[in-house]
Design a protein around this motif. Structure first.
Motif, PDB file in Angstrom:
ATOM      1  N   SER A 149      55.598  50.085  56.316  1.00 50.66           N
ATOM      2  CA  SER A 149      55.137  49.487  55.057  1.00 50.66           C
ATOM      3  C   SER A 149      55.272  47.964  55.077  1.00 50.66           C
ATOM      4  O   SER A 149      55.746  47.341  54.122  1.00 50.66           O
ATOM      5  CB  SER A 149      55.915  50.071  53.871  1.00 50.66           C
ATOM      6  OG  SER A 149      55.743  51.460  53.804  1.00 50.66           O
ATOM      7  N   LEU A 150      54.838  47.381  56.190  1.00 49.05           N
ATOM      8  CA  LEU A 150      54.879  45.932  56.353  1.00 49.05           C
ATOM      9  C   LEU A 150      53.451  45.406  56.502  1.00 49.05           C
ATOM     10  O   LEU A 150      52.596  46.093  57.057  1.00 49.05           O
ATOM     11  CB  LEU A 150      55.668  45.554  57.613  1.00 49.05           C
ATOM     12  CG  LEU A 150      57.163  45.829  57.608  1.00 49.05           C
ATOM     13  CD1 LEU A 150      57.735  45.680  59.017  1.00 49.05           C
ATOM     14  CD2 LEU A 150      57.869  44.884  56.649  1.00 49.05           C
ATOM     15  N   PRO A 151      53.213  44.181  56.049  1.00 50.29           N
ATOM     16  CA  PRO A 151      51.893  43.597  56.288  1.00 50.29           C
ATOM     17  C   PRO A 151      51.719  43.326  57.789  1.00 50.29           C
ATOM     18  O   PRO A 151      52.692  43.035  58.492  1.00 50.29           O
ATOM     19  CB  PRO A 151      51.929  42.288  55.491  1.00 50.29           C
ATOM     20  CG  PRO A 151      53.364  41.980  55.297  1.00 50.29           C
ATOM     21  CD  PRO A 151      54.105  43.286  55.313  1.00 50.29           C
ATOM     22  N   THR A 152      50.500  43.431  58.276  1.00 49.79           N
ATOM     23  CA  THR A 152      50.230  43.161  59.683  1.00 49.79           C
ATOM     24  C   THR A 152      50.262  41.654  59.876  1.00 49.79           C
ATOM     25  O   THR A 152      49.262  40.959  59.718  1.00 49.79           O
ATOM     26  CB  THR A 152      48.865  43.735  60.115  1.00 49.79           C
ATOM     27  OG1 THR A 152      48.852  45.135  59.818  1.00 49.79           O
ATOM     28  CG2 THR A 152      48.609  43.530  61.593  1.00 49.79           C
ATOM     29  N   ASP A 153      51.450  41.167  60.190  1.00 50.25           N
ATOM     30  CA  ASP A 153      51.677  39.730  60.299  1.00 50.25           C
ATOM     31  C   ASP A 153      52.740  39.497  61.359  1.00 50.25           C
ATOM     32  O   ASP A 153      53.672  40.302  61.505  1.00 50.25           O
ATOM     33  CB  ASP A 153      52.124  39.173  58.941  1.00 50.25           C
ATOM     34  CG  ASP A 153      52.036  37.670  58.849  1.00 50.25           C
ATOM     35  OD1 ASP A 153      51.410  37.043  59.730  1.00 50.25           O
ATOM     36  OD2 ASP A 153      52.594  37.109  57.896  1.00 50.25           O
ATOM     37  N   TYR A 154      52.633  38.407  62.082  1.00 51.23           N
ATOM     38  CA  TYR A 154      53.608  38.083  63.122  1.00 51.23           C
ATOM     39  C   TYR A 154      54.996  37.830  62.519  1.00 51.23           C
ATOM     40  O   TYR A 154      56.006  38.264  63.046  1.00 51.23           O
ATOM     41  CB  TYR A 154      53.128  36.878  63.921  1.00 51.23           C
ATOM     42  CG  TYR A 154      54.029  36.527  65.076  1.00 51.23           C
ATOM     43  CD1 TYR A 154      54.124  37.362  66.184  1.00 51.23           C
ATOM     44  CD2 TYR A 154      54.783  35.368  65.061  1.00 51.23           C
ATOM     45  CE1 TYR A 154      54.943  37.055  67.249  1.00 51.23           C
ATOM     46  CE2 TYR A 154      55.604  35.044  66.129  1.00 51.23           C
ATOM     47  CZ  TYR A 154      55.678  35.888  67.217  1.00 51.23           C
ATOM     48  OH  TYR A 154      56.503  35.572  68.269  1.00 51.23           O
ATOM     49  N   SER A 155      55.018  37.138  61.417  1.00 47.79           N
ATOM     50  CA  SER A 155      56.278  36.854  60.733  1.00 47.79           C
ATOM     51  C   SER A 155      56.631  38.048  59.848  1.00 47.79           C
ATOM     52  O   SER A 155      55.877  38.383  58.934  1.00 47.79           O
ATOM     53  CB  SER A 155      56.127  35.593  59.884  1.00 47.79           C
ATOM     54  OG  SER A 155      57.329  35.308  59.222  1.00 47.79           O
ATOM     55  N   ILE A 156      57.739  38.712  60.167  1.00 43.48           N
ATOM     56  CA  ILE A 156      58.113  39.899  59.392  1.00 43.48           C
ATOM     57  C   ILE A 156      59.519  39.742  58.834  1.00 43.48           C
ATOM     58  O   ILE A 156      60.317  38.947  59.323  1.00 43.48           O
ATOM     59  CB  ILE A 156      58.028  41.198  60.230  1.00 43.48           C
ATOM     60  CG1 ILE A 156      58.987  41.151  61.409  1.00 43.48           C
ATOM     61  CG2 ILE A 156      56.619  41.475  60.678  1.00 43.48           C
ATOM     62  CD1 ILE A 156      59.145  42.480  62.121  1.00 43.48           C
ATOM     63  N   ASP A 157      59.796  40.528  57.830  1.00 40.12           N
ATOM     64  CA  ASP A 157      61.123  40.596  57.225  1.00 40.12           C
ATOM     65  C   ASP A 157      61.957  41.568  58.068  1.00 40.12           C
ATOM     66  O   ASP A 157      61.817  42.783  57.953  1.00 40.12           O
ATOM     67  CB  ASP A 157      60.993  41.070  55.782  1.00 40.12           C
ATOM     68  CG  ASP A 157      62.317  41.150  55.047  1.00 40.12           C
ATOM     69  OD1 ASP A 157      63.384  41.152  55.699  1.00 40.12           O
ATOM     70  OD2 ASP A 157      62.280  41.221  53.803  1.00 40.12           O
ATOM     71  N   LYS A 158      62.815  41.021  58.918  1.00 36.51           N
ATOM     72  CA  LYS A 158      63.581  41.868  59.841  1.00 36.51           C
ATOM     73  C   LYS A 158      64.611  42.729  59.112  1.00 36.51           C
ATOM     74  O   LYS A 158      64.914  43.833  59.561  1.00 36.51           O
ATOM     75  CB  LYS A 158      64.240  41.018  60.918  1.00 36.51           C
ATOM     76  CG  LYS A 158      63.217  40.463  61.888  1.00 36.51           C
ATOM     77  CD  LYS A 158      63.862  39.739  63.030  1.00 36.51           C
ATOM     78  CE  LYS A 158      62.793  39.228  63.969  1.00 36.51           C
ATOM     79  NZ  LYS A 158      63.342  38.555  65.129  1.00 36.51           N
ATOM     80  N   THR A 159      65.113  42.263  57.986  1.00 35.38           N
ATOM     81  CA  THR A 159      66.049  43.069  57.208  1.00 35.38           C
ATOM     82  C   THR A 159      65.326  44.290  56.656  1.00 35.38           C
ATOM     83  O   THR A 159      65.834  45.415  56.738  1.00 35.38           O
ATOM     84  CB  THR A 159      66.653  42.235  56.054  1.00 35.38           C
ATOM     85  OG1 THR A 159      67.291  41.086  56.613  1.00 35.38           O
ATOM     86  CG2 THR A 159      67.644  43.042  55.255  1.00 35.38           C
ATOM     87  N   ARG A 160      64.151  44.065  56.119  1.00 32.69           N
ATOM     88  CA  ARG A 160      63.332  45.175  55.596  1.00 32.69           C
ATOM     89  C   ARG A 160      62.949  46.134  56.725  1.00 32.69           C
ATOM     90  O   ARG A 160      62.981  47.357  56.546  1.00 32.69           O
ATOM     91  CB  ARG A 160      62.094  44.621  54.917  1.00 32.69           C
ATOM     92  CG  ARG A 160      61.216  45.662  54.281  1.00 32.69           C
ATOM     93  CD  ARG A 160      60.116  45.008  53.478  1.00 32.69           C
ATOM     94  NE  ARG A 160      59.066  45.965  53.188  1.00 32.69           N
ATOM     95  CZ  ARG A 160      57.857  45.636  52.782  1.00 32.69           C
ATOM     96  NH1 ARG A 160      57.545  44.369  52.589  1.00 32.69           N
ATOM     97  NH2 ARG A 160      56.964  46.561  52.554  1.00 32.69           N
ATOM     98  N   LEU A 161      62.607  45.590  57.886  1.00 29.31           N
ATOM     99  CA  LEU A 161      62.270  46.412  59.041  1.00 29.31           C
ATOM    100  C   LEU A 161      63.448  47.325  59.398  1.00 29.31           C
ATOM    101  O   LEU A 161      63.279  48.531  59.572  1.00 29.31           O
ATOM    102  CB  LEU A 161      61.902  45.528  60.239  1.00 29.31           C
ATOM    103  CG  LEU A 161      61.648  46.247  61.561  1.00 29.31           C
ATOM    104  CD1 LEU A 161      60.357  47.058  61.498  1.00 29.31           C
ATOM    105  CD2 LEU A 161      61.599  45.237  62.710  1.00 29.31           C
ATOM    106  N   SER A 162      64.638  46.757  59.484  1.00 32.55           N
ATOM    107  CA  SER A 162      65.827  47.542  59.846  1.00 32.55           C
ATOM    108  C   SER A 162      66.156  48.591  58.799  1.00 32.55           C
ATOM    109  O   SER A 162      66.501  49.726  59.136  1.00 32.55           O
ATOM    110  CB  SER A 162      67.037  46.617  60.042  1.00 32.55           C
ATOM    111  OG  SER A 162      66.830  45.774  61.139  1.00 32.55           O
TER     112      SER A 162
END
Length: 169
Positions: A8-21
């Protein structure tokens, strides 16, 4: 499945790593194969496949180089298994100089190794910023060349870390 959609992340190089984890942990709780141990073979297999997909997606998205390659792949340019070398002569010459420098380091060069390591880390950060810009501009070949450079730089960082362990541990 698109890895960005899975998390549930936007397709973007810069991502929220906390949200990813956090999403990774939530998905693993939901699909971990142990939760399906008492289910039929088909359900257990599906859970194992989903868990593997989640792991693959997480490993890809958390790594800046793999994430950039994945975005390129989504855009129609797959460089993951390519054997093509970078055609940038200046960068190739610089690679040779860096490799010679690493090969020449000794136990007496601790400060120089640390300074060189910091320089390489800065170059990695600069490349990552350039990759983000190139992706936003949808310049795929430029992005691919930047990723090729980043791959080299990341390998060089690993070599430096191994050298430091060998010389100073």
């Amino acid at each position: 499945m698109n890895y960005f959609e899975l998390f549930s992340l936007p397709t973007d190089y810069s991502i929220d790593k906390t949200r990813l984890s956090q999403t990774y942990r939530d998905l693993q709780k939901q699909y971990h194969p142990d939760k399906f141990a008492m289910q039929d073979d088909k359900t257990r297999l599906q859970a194992m496949q989903k868990s593997t997909e989640i792991n693959d997606a997480f490993e890809t998205l958390k790594d800046s180089c793999l994430r950039a390659q994945y975005i390129l792949k989504l855009s129609g340019l797959d460089i993951e298994l390519e054997q093509r070398t970078l055609q940038d002569t200046d960068f190739l010459m610089q690679q040779m100089e860096w490799r010679e420098k690493v090969a020449d380091f000794t136990e007496d060069d601790e400060d120089e190794i640390e300074a060189f390591s910091k320089d390489i880390s800065k170059l990695v950060s600069d490349l990552e910023a350039d990759i983000e810009t190139a992706l936003k501009n949808k310049t795929l070949e430029i992005t691919a060349n930047l990723i090729r450079k980043l791959k080299f730089m990341l390998k060089l960082q690993v070599e430096l870390e191994l050298l430091e362990e060998k010389l100073f541990d």
